[in-house]
Motif scaffolding. Structure first.
Motif, mmCIF file in Angstrom:
data_model
loop_
_atom_site.group_PDB
_atom_site.id
_atom_site.type_symbol
_atom_site.label_atom_id
_atom_site.label_comp_id
_atom_site.label_asym_id
_atom_site.label_seq_id
_atom_site.Cartn_x
_atom_site.Cartn_y
_atom_site.Cartn_z
ATOM 1 N N ASN A 165 0.823 -1.211 0.000
ATOM 2 C CA ASN A 165 0.000 0.000 0.000
ATOM 3 C C ASN A 165 0.859 1.265 0.000
ATOM 4 O OD1 ASN A 165 -2.582 -1.290 0.075
ATOM 5 N ND2 ASN A 165 -2.222 -1.751 2.230
ATOM 6 N N THR A 167 2.412 4.739 -0.659
ATOM 7 C CA THR A 167 1.964 6.061 -1.087
ATOM 8 C C THR A 167 3.173 6.990 -1.114
ATOM 9 O OG1 THR A 167 -0.274 5.817 -0.190
ATOM 10 C CG2 THR A 167 0.537 8.053 -0.516
ATOM 11 N N ASP A 249 -1.818 4.433 -2.124
ATOM 12 C CA ASP A 249 -2.290 3.135 -1.626
ATOM 13 C C ASP A 249 -1.871 1.986 -2.538
ATOM 14 O OD1 ASP A 249 -3.522 4.368 0.551
ATOM 15 O OD2 ASP A 249 -5.370 4.708 -0.570
#
Length: 278
Positions: A165, A167, A249
């Motif tokens: 995930n 970012t 994400d």
């Protein structure tokens, strides 16, 4: 299809050497736009007709109000007059410059100097600043290379970032440093509020990359002994830049400088962006 950004500003020197324009255009290019200014329009039509065409149809209009130019004020007024979406107009202004009351109530992105201008425009465009040479990344070394090892490795890395995930910003470098050895240098700048690219993070990513390759049909494998930390400086000196992307994400949000990168990584990013929009 190439995205166009029209830049309206007063030049402080020769337009081809104007440091402010060069700073703006560099960031626009990084974000995937072709920067256009009035004196670069290469048609034989009426000049203002051509300018207004860009003000109406360009994907983005960037207006710098620091020079307090009547031409720039007209161009901004034209954007307002045609009801151009405010999201498609970025207003820049140097701190200390008085903004006319006619448009003082609009959102302005203020900057102090050229460095701050770059940072401000990057933030407005939703892209992060490049990593510095002294920041640490990780060099992944691969052996048992298959015929399409570049594509296989890129997909394994992207699948791993998705599983974590991730970012933030990812800079991807690659090269065949020795016969039978393929090295990918990853440099990341994660969202500090949610994750830190510390030793634990890198080791988990390395495990995921190795696992994804083991489960693939390719013979390409990660050599964990030869894989190690390295400064971004080493990647830029010894490997080829193969793409820069922003993630949210775990999913690619934007490929930066797409026109410059002809690579398996960039193609994989563009493919995921395309399928994510379908």
């Amino acid at each position: 299809m190439e995205k166009i950004a029209f830049v309206a500003m007063r030049f402080e020197s020769d337009p081809w050497r104007d440091k402010k324009y060069l700073a703006i255009s560099d960031v626009l290019i990084e974000a995937g736009f072709k920067a256009v200014r009035a004196d670069e329009i290469r048609t034989s039509g009426v000049s203002m007709d051509e300018v207004t065409h860009y003000l109406q149809n360009a994907d983005l209009v960037v207006v710098d109000l620091s020079g307090q130019s009547l031409n720039v004020s007209y161009e901004l007024g034209f954007c307002h007059g045609i009801g151009r979406n405010p999201e498609g107009v970025i207003l820049l202004c140097k701190e200390g410059v008085d903004i006319p009351f006619n448009y003082a109530h609009y959102r302005h992105n203020m900057y102090r100097d050229l460095r701050h201008l770059r940072t401000t425009l990057r933030y407005r465009l939703g892209i992060s600043t490049p990593l510095t040479d002294d920041q640490l990344g990780y060099a992944f070394s691969f052996t048992d290379l298959s015929r399409t090892y570049g594509a296989t490795v890129a997909e394994a890395v992207l699948d791993s970032l998705q599983a974590m995930n991730f970012t933030g910003r990812c800079e991807y470098y690659a090269g065949d440093t020795l016969p039978g050895l393929y090295v990918v240098g990853l440099a990341v700048k994660g969202d500090s509020r949610r994750q830190k690219s510390d030793d634990r993070w890198w080791m988990k990513l390395r495990q995921l990359v190795a696992k994804n390759l083991d489960e693939s049909e390719s013979t390409c494998r990660l050599d964990e002994i030869l894989s190690e930390y390295a400064e971004v400086r080493a990647f830029r000196q010894q490997l080829m830049p193969r793409g820069v992307a922003e993630f949210t994400d775990g999913h690619p949000k934007q490929l930066l400088r797409p026109a410059e990168e002809d690579s398996w990584f960039s193609w994989a990013i563009l493919d995921r962006l395309q399928h994510g929009q379908e």
